[in-house]
Design a protein around this motif. Structure first.
Motif, short mmCIF file in Angstrom:
data_model
loop_
_atom_site.label_atom_id
_atom_site.label_comp_id
_atom_site.label_asym_id
_atom_site.label_seq_id
_atom_site.Cartn_x
_atom_site.Cartn_y
_atom_site.Cartn_z
N ILE A 55 -37.02 -0.24 109.49
CA ILE A 55 -36.31 0.89 108.90
C ILE A 55 -35.28 1.47 109.86
N ASN A 56 -35.65 1.55 111.14
CA ASN A 56 -34.77 2.21 112.12
C ASN A 56 -34.31 1.32 113.26
N ASN A 57 -34.90 0.14 113.40
CA ASN A 57 -34.59 -0.73 114.53
C ASN A 57 -33.78 -1.95 114.08
N PRO A 58 -32.48 -1.98 114.35
CA PRO A 58 -31.65 -3.10 113.89
C PRO A 58 -32.01 -4.43 114.54
N GLN A 59 -32.57 -4.38 115.75
CA GLN A 59 -32.94 -5.62 116.43
C GLN A 59 -34.12 -6.29 115.72
N ASP A 60 -35.13 -5.53 115.37
CA ASP A 60 -36.24 -6.08 114.59
C ASP A 60 -35.73 -6.58 113.24
N ALA A 61 -34.80 -5.84 112.64
CA ALA A 61 -34.27 -6.23 111.34
C ALA A 61 -33.51 -7.55 111.41
N ILE A 62 -32.68 -7.72 112.43
CA ILE A 62 -31.92 -8.95 112.61
C ILE A 62 -32.87 -10.14 112.76
N TYR A 104 -34.59 1.75 94.81
CA TYR A 104 -35.36 2.12 93.62
C TYR A 104 -36.45 1.11 93.31
N ALA A 105 -36.39 -0.08 93.94
CA ALA A 105 -37.44 -1.08 93.74
C ALA A 105 -38.47 -1.08 94.86
N GLY A 106 -38.28 -0.21 95.86
CA GLY A 106 -39.25 -0.12 96.93
C GLY A 106 -38.93 -0.95 98.16
N ALA A 107 -37.69 -1.45 98.26
CA ALA A 107 -37.28 -2.23 99.42
C ALA A 107 -36.86 -1.29 100.55
N MET A 108 -37.12 -1.72 101.79
CA MET A 108 -36.96 -0.81 102.92
C MET A 108 -36.10 -1.38 104.05
N GLY A 109 -35.44 -0.48 104.75
CA GLY A 109 -34.81 -0.81 106.02
C GLY A 109 -33.46 -1.49 105.93
N ILE A 151 -26.67 -13.73 108.82
CA ILE A 151 -27.58 -12.60 109.07
C ILE A 151 -26.83 -11.29 108.92
N VAL A 152 -25.65 -11.21 109.52
CA VAL A 152 -24.84 -9.98 109.46
C VAL A 152 -24.45 -9.68 108.01
N ALA A 153 -24.06 -10.71 107.27
CA ALA A 153 -23.60 -10.50 105.90
C ALA A 153 -24.73 -10.02 105.00
N ILE A 154 -25.93 -10.54 105.19
CA ILE A 154 -27.06 -10.07 104.38
C ILE A 154 -27.30 -8.58 104.62
N ILE A 155 -27.31 -8.18 105.89
CA ILE A 155 -27.49 -6.76 106.20
C ILE A 155 -26.31 -5.94 105.68
N GLY A 156 -25.12 -6.55 105.68
CA GLY A 156 -23.95 -5.87 105.16
C GLY A 156 -24.00 -5.65 103.66
N VAL A 157 -24.46 -6.66 102.93
CA VAL A 157 -24.58 -6.53 101.48
C VAL A 157 -25.73 -5.61 101.12
N GLU A 158 -26.83 -5.73 101.83
CA GLU A 158 -28.02 -4.95 101.49
C GLU A 158 -27.85 -3.46 101.75
N THR A 159 -27.32 -3.10 102.92
CA THR A 159 -27.32 -1.68 103.29
C THR A 159 -26.05 -1.21 104.00
N PHE A 160 -24.97 -2.01 103.91
CA PHE A 160 -23.74 -1.65 104.64
C PHE A 160 -24.07 -1.42 106.11
N TYR A 161 -24.83 -2.36 106.69
CA TYR A 161 -25.19 -2.36 108.10
C TYR A 161 -26.07 -1.16 108.47
N GLY A 162 -26.94 -0.80 107.56
CA GLY A 162 -27.88 0.28 107.82
C GLY A 162 -27.44 1.64 107.37
N ARG A 163 -26.22 1.74 106.84
CA ARG A 163 -25.71 3.04 106.41
C ARG A 163 -26.34 3.51 105.10
N ASP A 177 -41.35 -8.56 115.61
CA ASP A 177 -41.28 -7.58 116.70
C ASP A 177 -40.38 -8.16 117.79
N TYR A 178 -39.08 -7.94 117.67
CA TYR A 178 -38.12 -8.60 118.57
C TYR A 178 -38.37 -8.24 120.03
#
Length: 311
Positions: A203-210, A173-178, A111-123, A193-194
């Motif tokens: 987009i703004n809530n890492p808990q929902d994203a995880i 650029y493809a319309g993916a979010m968060g 889970i962490v790695a996917i968020i890391g590859v996708e958005t550098f942990y939300g950055r 809805d965690y």
């Protein structure tokens, strides 16, 4: 009964209609308005704020997964910094990750790695207006227009359901979010809805994203305890490499697998076997290099975290 949604009057934006067939836009408006039960003018007012972006089409035509070799692609995501910040993200959200992992069967490091590859942990969540991206690709990218037309409809539904502001939401650029870069259809299908606060915010809530990343993989038949990738020797028989779906069977283990051939910087090749969980991650991004990067980053994060705990 049709739902009427009030929107402030928006002035006509001529850039919104560049390089598109206005008849198709109008047909889309009428069709979607009837389907999701809103007034056509509500959709028309939103689309009037969309800007056609040639840069989005250019980006679609040169994705990293198709233009880079593995050793080039790997350098983007497999870094000490991304692994270290993965450990920090894990520690910051440890309780959520533990709970979500136990419920879904998906390891926390994946889970962490996917968020890391996708958005550098939300950055790095993307700076394109999602409306611009989906509008451009729906009406001026013929080879994938049906897909992006559907995503634009789902995006409007997200706005109708009050999950996003259609005029301000930003993403890829493809319309993916968060944090996890969910497309609108995936947002509507797999978002969780965690906190049970009646707000699903990827987009703004890492808990929902995880929770949503884990749910996505779980719903695509993640096998708890199953392998993702394992090293192997170069096959002695001719075969097609880098297919996503496991299509060969190991008669000893009865597991199905596919074989990856990855280019190394020295001109040599590296070979891996990909199993069911490899295929599940590929549902997130249909690229064998993407899955390979996620898996390698996950193992680096896990090892670095264990090393820190042992000290």
């Amino acid at each position: 009964m049709k739902k009427t949604i009030f929107l402030l009057i928006i002035f006509f934006n001529p850039l919104a209609w560049a390089k598109v067939d206005l008849k198709k836009v109008d047909q889309f408006i009428q069709s979607v308005a009837a389907e999701i039960e809103v007034e056509p003018q509500w959709i028309r007012n939103i689309l009037a704020q969309a800007n056609h972006q040639q840069s989005i089409i250019d980006a679609m035509n040169r994705p990293a997964e198709k233009t880079l070799k593995w050793f080039e692609y790997r350098k983007i995501f497999i870094t000490d910094k991304r692994a270290q910040e993965g450990v920090e993200f894990w520690e910051q959200h440890e309780a959520v990750l533990n709970e979500v992992s136990a419920q879904s069967g998906v390891p926390a490091e994946i889970i962490v790695a996917i968020i890391g590859v996708e958005t550098f942990y939300g950055r790095i969540k993307g700076n394109h207006k999602v409306l611009d991206a989906l509008y451009t690709l729906a009406f001026d990218y013929p080879k994938r227009s049906p897909f992006f037309t559907s995503e634009l409809k789902h995006f409007l539904q997200l706005a109708q359901e009050n999950h996003i502001d259609p005029l301000s939401a930003k993403g890829s650029y493809a319309g993916a979010m968060g944090f996890g870069q969910f497309m609108p259809s995936s947002y509507r299908a797999y978002a969780v809805d965690y906190e049970s606060d009646q707000v699903i915010d990827l987009i703004n809530n890492p808990q929902d994203a995880i929770a949503s990343v884990a749910n996505y993989l779980n719903k695509h038949k993640w096998q708890p305890g199953g392998q993702v990738l394992s090293t192997t020797e170069k096959p002695s028989v001719a075969m097609k490499f880098n297919q996503l779906k496991p299509h060969m069977k190991d008669h000893k283990t009865q597991e199905h697998y596919t074989v990856l051939e990855l280019d190394l910087e020295n001109g040599e090749k590296q070979y891996w076997q990909g199993f069911q969980n490899f295929y599940v991650i590929s549902r997130y991004n249909h690229s064998h290099m993407y899955v390979s990067a996620v898996y390698e980053l996950s193992q680096n994060i896990k090892a670095l975290r264990a090393e820190g705990s042992a000290q």
